[in-house]
Design a protein around this motif. Structure first.
Motif, PDB file in Angstrom:
ATOM      1  N   LYS A 212      37.575  42.758  22.962  1.00 42.51           N
ATOM      2  CA  LYS A 212      37.461  41.329  23.240  1.00 42.51           C
ATOM      3  C   LYS A 212      38.560  40.830  24.160  1.00 42.51           C
ATOM      4  N   ARG A 213      39.602  41.606  24.324  1.00 46.14           N
ATOM      5  CA  ARG A 213      40.725  41.191  25.154  1.00 46.14           C
ATOM      6  C   ARG A 213      40.339  41.271  26.628  1.00 46.14           C
ATOM      7  N   GLY A 214      39.764  40.210  27.112  1.00 48.51           N
ATOM      8  CA  GLY A 214      39.414  40.129  28.523  1.00 48.51           C
ATOM      9  C   GLY A 214      38.075  40.726  28.878  1.00 48.51           C
ATOM     10  N   VAL A 215      37.322  41.230  27.890  1.00 47.88           N
ATOM     11  CA  VAL A 215      36.020  41.835  28.153  1.00 47.88           C
ATOM     12  C   VAL A 215      34.969  41.115  27.322  1.00 47.88           C
ATOM     13  N   GLU A 216      33.941  40.643  27.995  1.00 51.22           N
ATOM     14  CA  GLU A 216      32.824  40.011  27.302  1.00 51.22           C
ATOM     15  C   GLU A 216      31.664  40.995  27.246  1.00 51.22           C
ATOM     16  N   VAL A 217      31.211  41.312  26.046  1.00 50.51           N
ATOM     17  CA  VAL A 217      30.136  42.291  25.861  1.00 50.51           C
ATOM     18  C   VAL A 217      28.898  41.579  25.324  1.00 50.51           C
ATOM     19  N   THR A 218      27.774  41.800  26.003  1.00 50.19           N
ATOM     20  CA  THR A 218      26.500  41.185  25.626  1.00 50.19           C
ATOM     21  C   THR A 218      25.467  42.280  25.360  1.00 50.19           C
ATOM     22  N   PRO A 219      24.778  42.230  24.221  1.00 45.40           N
ATOM     23  CA  PRO A 219      23.713  43.218  23.988  1.00 45.40           C
ATOM     24  C   PRO A 219      22.574  43.018  24.981  1.00 45.40           C
ATOM     25  N   ILE A 220      21.949  44.110  25.381  1.00 46.42           N
ATOM     26  CA  ILE A 220      20.741  44.049  26.205  1.00 46.42           C
ATOM     27  C   ILE A 220      19.540  44.193  25.283  1.00 46.42           C
ATOM     28  N   THR A 221      18.633  43.238  25.370  1.00 46.50           N
ATOM     29  CA  THR A 221      17.395  43.254  24.601  1.00 46.50           C
ATOM     30  C   THR A 221      16.245  43.017  25.575  1.00 46.50           C
ATOM     31  N   TYR A 222      15.042  42.953  25.052  1.00 50.71           N
ATOM     32  CA  TYR A 222      13.908  42.658  25.921  1.00 50.71           C
ATOM     33  C   TYR A 222      14.051  41.291  26.587  1.00 50.71           C
ATOM     34  N   ASP A 223      14.820  40.395  25.997  1.00 48.90           N
ATOM     35  CA  ASP A 223      14.946  39.038  26.533  1.00 48.90           C
ATOM     36  C   ASP A 223      15.716  38.991  27.846  1.00 48.90           C
ATOM     37  N   ASN A 224      16.718  39.851  28.016  1.00 46.10           N
ATOM     38  CA  ASN A 224      17.524  39.793  29.253  1.00 46.10           C
ATOM     39  C   ASN A 224      17.385  41.058  30.102  1.00 46.10           C
ATOM     40  N   LEU A 225      16.421  41.905  29.774  1.00 46.69           N
ATOM     41  CA  LEU A 225      16.262  43.170  30.492  1.00 46.69           C
ATOM     42  C   LEU A 225      15.770  42.978  31.924  1.00 46.69           C
ATOM     43  N   ALA A 226      14.762  42.132  32.127  1.00 50.06           N
ATOM     44  CA  ALA A 226      14.122  42.015  33.439  1.00 50.06           C
ATOM     45  C   ALA A 226      15.094  41.625  34.559  1.00 50.06           C
ATOM     46  N   PRO A 227      15.931  40.581  34.383  1.00 49.60           N
ATOM     47  CA  PRO A 227      16.841  40.239  35.490  1.00 49.60           C
ATOM     48  C   PRO A 227      17.860  41.323  35.784  1.00 49.60           C
ATOM     49  N   LEU A 228      18.276  42.070  34.780  1.00 51.82           N
ATOM     50  CA  LEU A 228      19.206  43.172  35.027  1.00 51.82           C
ATOM     51  C   LEU A 228      18.531  44.280  35.838  1.00 51.82           C
ATOM     52  N   CYS A 229      17.269  44.555  35.543  1.00 54.33           N
ATOM     53  CA  CYS A 229      16.526  45.538  36.342  1.00 54.33           C
ATOM     54  C   CYS A 229      16.405  45.076  37.791  1.00 54.33           C
ATOM     55  N   GLY A 230      16.171  43.786  37.982  1.00 55.66           N
ATOM     56  CA  GLY A 230      16.067  43.247  39.333  1.00 55.66           C
ATOM     57  C   GLY A 230      17.366  43.384  40.103  1.00 55.66           C
ATOM     58  N   ARG A 231      18.485  43.058  39.452  1.00 61.23           N
ATOM     59  CA  ARG A 231      19.781  43.187  40.102  1.00 61.23           C
ATOM     60  C   ARG A 231      20.106  44.653  40.387  1.00 61.23           C
ATOM     61  N   ASP A 232      19.769  45.526  39.455  1.00 61.40           N
ATOM     62  CA  ASP A 232      19.991  46.954  39.649  1.00 61.40           C
ATOM     63  C   ASP A 232      19.266  47.437  40.901  1.00 61.40           C
ATOM     64  N   GLU A 233      18.011  47.055  41.058  1.00 57.24           N
ATOM     65  CA  GLU A 233      17.254  47.510  42.223  1.00 57.24           C
ATOM     66  C   GLU A 233      17.854  46.967  43.515  1.00 57.24           C
ATOM     67  N   GLU A 234      18.319  45.741  43.480  1.00 56.39           N
ATOM     68  CA  GLU A 234      18.961  45.167  44.664  1.00 56.39           C
ATOM     69  C   GLU A 234      20.175  45.997  45.085  1.00 56.39           C
ATOM     70  N   LEU A 235      21.006  46.359  44.112  1.00 53.03           N
ATOM     71  CA  LEU A 235      22.184  47.182  44.401  1.00 53.03           C
ATOM     72  C   LEU A 235      21.790  48.588  44.841  1.00 53.03           C
ATOM     73  N   LEU A 236      20.778  49.140  44.198  1.00 53.44           N
ATOM     74  CA  LEU A 236      20.366  50.506  44.510  1.00 53.44           C
ATOM     75  C   LEU A 236      19.790  50.612  45.917  1.00 53.44           C
ATOM     76  N   ARG A 237      19.085  49.603  46.367  1.00 56.50           N
ATOM     77  CA  ARG A 237      18.574  49.624  47.744  1.00 56.50           C
ATOM     78  C   ARG A 237      19.720  49.762  48.750  1.00 56.50           C
ATOM     79  N   LYS A 238      20.785  49.034  48.524  1.00 56.31           N
ATOM     80  CA  LYS A 238      21.945  49.137  49.411  1.00 56.31           C
ATOM     81  C   LYS A 238      22.541  50.539  49.355  1.00 56.31           C
ATOM     82  N   GLN A 239      22.577  51.112  48.152  1.00 58.26           N
ATOM     83  CA  GLN A 239      23.155  52.444  48.004  1.00 58.26           C
ATOM     84  C   GLN A 239      22.295  53.506  48.693  1.00 58.26           C
ATOM     85  N   VAL A 240      20.986  53.395  48.581  1.00 56.64           N
ATOM     86  CA  VAL A 240      20.092  54.349  49.236  1.00 56.64           C
ATOM     87  C   VAL A 240      20.263  54.284  50.749  1.00 56.64           C
ATOM     88  N   LEU A 241      20.309  53.076  51.289  1.00 47.62           N
ATOM     89  CA  LEU A 241      20.472  52.906  52.733  1.00 47.62           C
ATOM     90  C   LEU A 241      21.819  53.452  53.196  1.00 47.62           C
TER      91      LEU A 241
END
Length: 442
Positions: A212-241
């Motif tokens: 907890k000292r300076g780190v915020e940890v949030t569980p991933i569930t079905y409720d917040n999964l989709a936007p994380l997948c979207g952000r992941d793909e955005e980053l991965l496209r840059k990495q592939v290129l």
């Protein structure tokens, strides 16, 4: 249910090169017979009845529904699907299912060295390659795959405006030679294996307070999964290129999209729902695990943000009888990190996971360590004794080293060997597979 095997008493087995052997799609009865036979290979902790429920279910979930999964068999063209030999009347023998497998359609992200942007393509993951016991030793699986590799290039082409698939991939459980001879080039198969410590409740709370000292940890569930997948793909496209430009080689990555992740998670959910109704976890007496991963965030004094997240799934080892109490095999049960993502914001290199070891940022290290400790706690709560992370990058290897978490390195040479057949101009060995992680597997 009848005999699990084909009636081959009067059937003269053809040689594997026989021109009468063809790829076909199994009937529902042939699928069920195949699942009955391969339950011993892939049933895990499920008994036969449960496995026979799971396999049809997996054709109805995201990624595999609506034609996403295709079942294949190698059979003799002298037989029709109803079992009759062509030209005969009356009741015939079951047609021979000499070998079988499945393919799953997946989206890939591709870039060539001179490209200004990435583009999407279709690919197929191949799994469940199986030969009926009475037909083994006749090279039928090899013949089936020799036919399947080229067939997948054009399979479902009409759904892609006539475009060929980009590649197909499989994960060999019989070493690195067999599939490579047929055109599926092998790729790195290294993983980090972490021990899951057994902690008391007080020790767990102590670990959480450290994080907890300076780190915020949030569980991933079905409720917040989709936007994380979207952000992941955005980053991965840059990495592939970037990888294509830096290596001068065509680069490809399986899209870590919402459907791909849900396929893994729904598969796990089906299994854990059955297992933990019979053998409840102290944390959740009747429901499967709801936490699918963890997201950790830290900020430097300058305001720069570091985010790390992991999505995971649990695999339960079966006993010799097929069914199992999860706690009985905790040391063999495995939590797989499907996908690990580093997000340093929008500065150049965000999501980059290939920097040198010396450049590890302490804030990034804190976030990474918090995610892995969250995974360990979740594993321990659900009778899982180890965690595996496939093919971590140079940066992630450095983070692992500096995290202080007990681990060992395993270079697999017989099981789950990532292998790819490339359908473009480049040879398979000349293609960079970016993010060669567990989420790609099927």
């Amino acid at each position: 249910m009848g005999s699990a095997s084909n009636d081959s008493s009067q059937y003269e087995l053809p040689v594997a090169t026989a021109p009468s052997l063809v790829l076909a799609h199994p009937t529902e009865a042939e699928k069920r017979r195949t699942w009955t036979l391969n339950h011993a290979e892939w049933g895990g902790a499920l008994n036969l009845d449960e496995y026979l429920q799971r396999e049809p279910y997996l054709t109805t979930v995201p990624l595999t529904c609506d034609g996403g999964m295709t079942h294949w068999i190698l059979t003799d063209s002298a037989f029709a699907a109803d079992g009759k030999e062509k030209g005969e009347e009356g009741e015939g023998r079951q047609r021979p299912v000499l070998a079988s497998c499945e393919s799953i359609r997946k989206r890939v992200i591709v870039a060539a060295p001179g490209d200004a942007t990435t583009h999407d393509g279709a690919s197929f993951g191949v799994g469940s390659v199986f030969t009926y016991p009475e037909y083994r030793g006749n090279r039928y699986a090899g013949r089936m795959l020799t036919e399947l590799g080229p067939a997948l290039r054009t399979w479902q082409r009409e759904d892609r405006d006539g475009r060929d698939a980009v590649c197909s991939a499989l994960w060999s459980d019989i070493g690195k030679v067999f599939y490579a001879k047929m055109g599926w080039a092998t790729y790195p198969s290294l993983h980090a294996e972490f021990v899951v410590p057994k902690m008391t409740t007080a020790e767990e709370e102590q670990e959480k307070n450290k994080e907890k000292r300076g780190v915020e940890v949030t569980p991933i569930t079905y409720d917040n999964l989709a936007p994380l997948c979207g952000r992941d793909e955005e980053l991965l496209r840059k990495q592939v290129l970037r990888t294509a430009r830096e290596t001068g080689r065509t680069s490809v990555a399986f899209a870590p999209d919402h459907d791909v992740m849900r396929w893994h998670l729904y598969r796990e959910g089906f299994i854990t729902t059955l297992l933990f109704k019979k053998s409840p976890s102290p944390n959740s007496p009747t429901a499967p695990p709801s936490i699918k991963g963890a997201l950790a965030e830290t900020r430097e004094e300058s305001g720069r943000r570091h985010r790390v997240w992991a999505i995971w799934t649990r695999n339960y080892h079966g006993s010799s009888g097929g069914a199992s109490n999860p706690a009985d095999n905790a040391d063999k049960n495995t939590l797989y990190i499907l996908r690990l993502v580093i997000d340093n914001g929008d500065e150049p290199g965000a999501g980059e996971a290939g920097k040198a070891e010396e450049e590890v940022n302490p804030h990034l290290l804190a976030a990474f360590t918090a995610v892995l400790r969250a995974a360990q706690r979740e594993a321990a709560a659900w009778h899982v004794g180890k965690m595996d992370m496939w093919n971590p990058s140079a940066t992630v290897r450095s983070l692992i080293k500096r995290s202080g978490l007990p681990h060992r390195w395993v270079d697999r040479d017989t099981d789950s060997i990532p292998s790819m057949m490339w359908y473009g101009d480049a040879a398979g060995t000349d293609v960079e597979w970016v993010a060669n992680e567990k989420y790609c597997w099927c």
